[in-house]
Design a protein around this motif. Sequence first.
Motif, PDB file in Angstrom:
ATOM      1  N   MET A   1       0.821  -0.980  -0.034  1.00  0.00           N
ATOM      2  CA  MET A   1      -0.112   0.153  -0.043  1.00  0.00           C
ATOM      3  C   MET A   1       1.032   1.069   0.353  1.00  0.00           C
ATOM      4  O   MET A   1       2.225   1.103   0.588  1.00  0.00           O
ATOM      5  CB  MET A   1      -0.492  -0.302   1.338  1.00  0.00           C
ATOM      6  N   ARG A   2       0.868   1.853  -1.108  1.00  0.00           N
ATOM      7  CA  ARG A   2       1.756   3.633  -1.146  1.00  0.00           C
ATOM      8  C   ARG A   2       1.562   4.308   0.175  1.00  0.00           C
ATOM      9  O   ARG A   2       0.129   4.221   0.502  1.00  0.00           O
ATOM     10  CB  ARG A   2       1.675   4.226  -2.797  1.00  0.00           C
ATOM     11  N   LYS A   3       1.909   5.741   0.528  1.00  0.00           N
ATOM     12  CA  LYS A   3       1.874   6.347   1.417  1.00  0.00           C
ATOM     13  C   LYS A   3      -0.060   7.133   0.572  1.00  0.00           C
ATOM     14  O   LYS A   3      -0.849   7.742   1.665  1.00  0.00           O
ATOM     15  CB  LYS A   3       3.360   6.797   2.066  1.00  0.00           C
ATOM     16  N   GLN A   4      -0.141   7.303  -0.559  1.00  0.00           N
ATOM     17  CA  GLN A   4      -1.225   8.036  -1.477  1.00  0.00           C
ATOM     18  C   GLN A   4      -1.817   7.095  -1.003  1.00  0.00           C
ATOM     19  O   GLN A   4      -3.630   7.521   0.005  1.00  0.00           O
ATOM     20  CB  GLN A   4      -0.762   8.397  -2.592  1.00  0.00           C
ATOM     21  N   GLN A   5      -1.841   5.490  -0.906  1.00  0.00           N
ATOM     22  CA  GLN A   5      -3.571   5.072  -0.555  1.00  0.00           C
ATOM     23  C   GLN A   5      -3.900   5.435   0.990  1.00  0.00           C
ATOM     24  O   GLN A   5      -5.372   5.033   1.926  1.00  0.00           O
ATOM     25  CB  GLN A   5      -3.291   3.355  -0.949  1.00  0.00           C
ATOM     26  N   ARG A   6      -2.789   5.349   2.159  1.00  0.00           N
ATOM     27  CA  ARG A   6      -3.283   5.387   3.394  1.00  0.00           C
ATOM     28  C   ARG A   6      -3.120   6.841   3.770  1.00  0.00           C
ATOM     29  O   ARG A   6      -4.386   6.857   4.319  1.00  0.00           O
ATOM     30  CB  ARG A   6      -1.995   5.191   3.907  1.00  0.00           C
ATOM     31  N   ASN A   7      -3.098   8.035   3.558  1.00  0.00           N
ATOM     32  CA  ASN A   7      -3.458   8.886   3.052  1.00  0.00           C
ATOM     33  C   ASN A   7      -5.382   9.165   3.126  1.00  0.00           C
ATOM     34  O   ASN A   7      -5.816  10.098   3.812  1.00  0.00           O
ATOM     35  CB  ASN A   7      -2.601   9.993   2.294  1.00  0.00           C
ATOM     36  N   LYS A   8      -5.313   8.766   1.882  1.00  0.00           N
ATOM     37  CA  LYS A   8      -7.120   8.880   1.396  1.00  0.00           C
ATOM     38  C   LYS A   8      -7.643   7.993   2.667  1.00  0.00           C
ATOM     39  O   LYS A   8      -8.864   8.231   2.653  1.00  0.00           O
ATOM     40  CB  LYS A   8      -7.025   7.783   0.256  1.00  0.00           C
ATOM     41  N   LEU A   9      -7.430   6.677   2.906  1.00  0.00           N
ATOM     42  CA  LEU A   9      -7.800   6.030   4.090  1.00  0.00           C
ATOM     43  C   LEU A   9      -8.181   7.151   5.113  1.00  0.00           C
ATOM     44  O   LEU A   9      -9.604   7.089   5.884  1.00  0.00           O
ATOM     45  CB  LEU A   9      -7.443   5.099   4.934  1.00  0.00           C
ATOM     46  N   ILE A  10      -7.406   7.819   5.722  1.00  0.00           N
ATOM     47  CA  ILE A  10      -6.968   8.419   6.653  1.00  0.00           C
ATOM     48  C   ILE A  10      -8.055   9.855   6.591  1.00  0.00           C
ATOM     49  O   ILE A  10      -8.820  10.658   7.384  1.00  0.00           O
ATOM     50  CB  ILE A  10      -5.379   8.989   7.196  1.00  0.00           C
ATOM     51  N   GLN A  11      -7.552  10.133   4.850  1.00  0.00           N
ATOM     52  CA  GLN A  11      -8.729  11.664   4.933  1.00  0.00           C
ATOM     53  C   GLN A  11     -10.155  11.448   4.686  1.00  0.00           C
ATOM     54  O   GLN A  11     -10.964  12.086   5.071  1.00  0.00           O
ATOM     55  CB  GLN A  11      -8.517  12.252   3.901  1.00  0.00           C
ATOM     56  N   HIS A  12     -10.594   9.986   4.554  1.00  0.00           N
ATOM     57  CA  HIS A  12     -11.966   9.998   3.915  1.00  0.00           C
ATOM     58  C   HIS A  12     -12.955  10.072   5.492  1.00  0.00           C
ATOM     59  O   HIS A  12     -13.748   8.621   5.969  1.00  0.00           O
ATOM     60  CB  HIS A  12     -12.367   8.925   3.387  1.00  0.00           C
ATOM     61  N   GLN A  13     -12.073   9.320   6.430  1.00  0.00           N
ATOM     62  CA  GLN A  13     -12.535   9.825   7.815  1.00  0.00           C
ATOM     63  C   GLN A  13     -13.696   9.917   8.617  1.00  0.00           C
ATOM     64  O   GLN A  13     -13.981  11.226   8.020  1.00  0.00           O
ATOM     65  CB  GLN A  13     -11.380   9.042   9.178  1.00  0.00           C
ATOM     66  N   GLN A  14     -14.368   9.461   8.699  1.00  0.00           N
ATOM     67  CA  GLN A  14     -15.969  10.193   9.506  1.00  0.00           C
ATOM     68  C   GLN A  14     -15.359  11.157  11.046  1.00  0.00           C
ATOM     69  O   GLN A  14     -14.684  11.015  11.310  1.00  0.00           O
ATOM     70  CB  GLN A  14     -17.192   9.519   9.947  1.00  0.00           C
TER      71      GLN A  14
END
Length: 186
Positions: A1-14
Amino acid sequence: MRKQQRNKLIQHQQRAFTEGTVEYINEQWVFFDEETDEATLLNAWLNEEIEVYVYNRWRKGLLKNDGMIGFRQEDYYLKDKDLIRFRKRLVYSLEQLLGEINDDAFCQFIVNLNSLHFSIYDCIYCYNHLNFLTESSQKSGVNFIVFDNGDNICSVQHHFVYYETKSDRFEFTLSSGKRMVIEKIG
């Protein structure tokens, strides 16, 4: 998993944002938190990224002096009762922990936390034992994380063993009594 995918998971948190309205009072911009009704001078976020709800959508910009938000192509001047939001900061030790665990454990932790209706932004306490094991090549221990989503409390114990193989075990316990255990060995 790339850093970009990790950031996407974090940014779409409620509950990743603090939202509220602004008013110009006594020649100063004041932010009123929608959730807590607390008032704060908007200058606390000067030169930081905030979002304002204009033209039926959220627009990101940089907060400047005198209630001005700089967008890429233009500036926007705040008006009384404008709806704004800014991204919450993660608890520092949780942010460090998320950066240290491997991609599979990271993904499993976030997905399962979300399935219990919690967000990483609901974190109210994190003890990251990994921070104290930086010099050791063989790492093992437990991290403790507590989340509060307003309806329930979730306590997470993260048991880790990092030798030749990595083992991450997350034990979720909710204040309602519900429990869940996931383990990732790799």
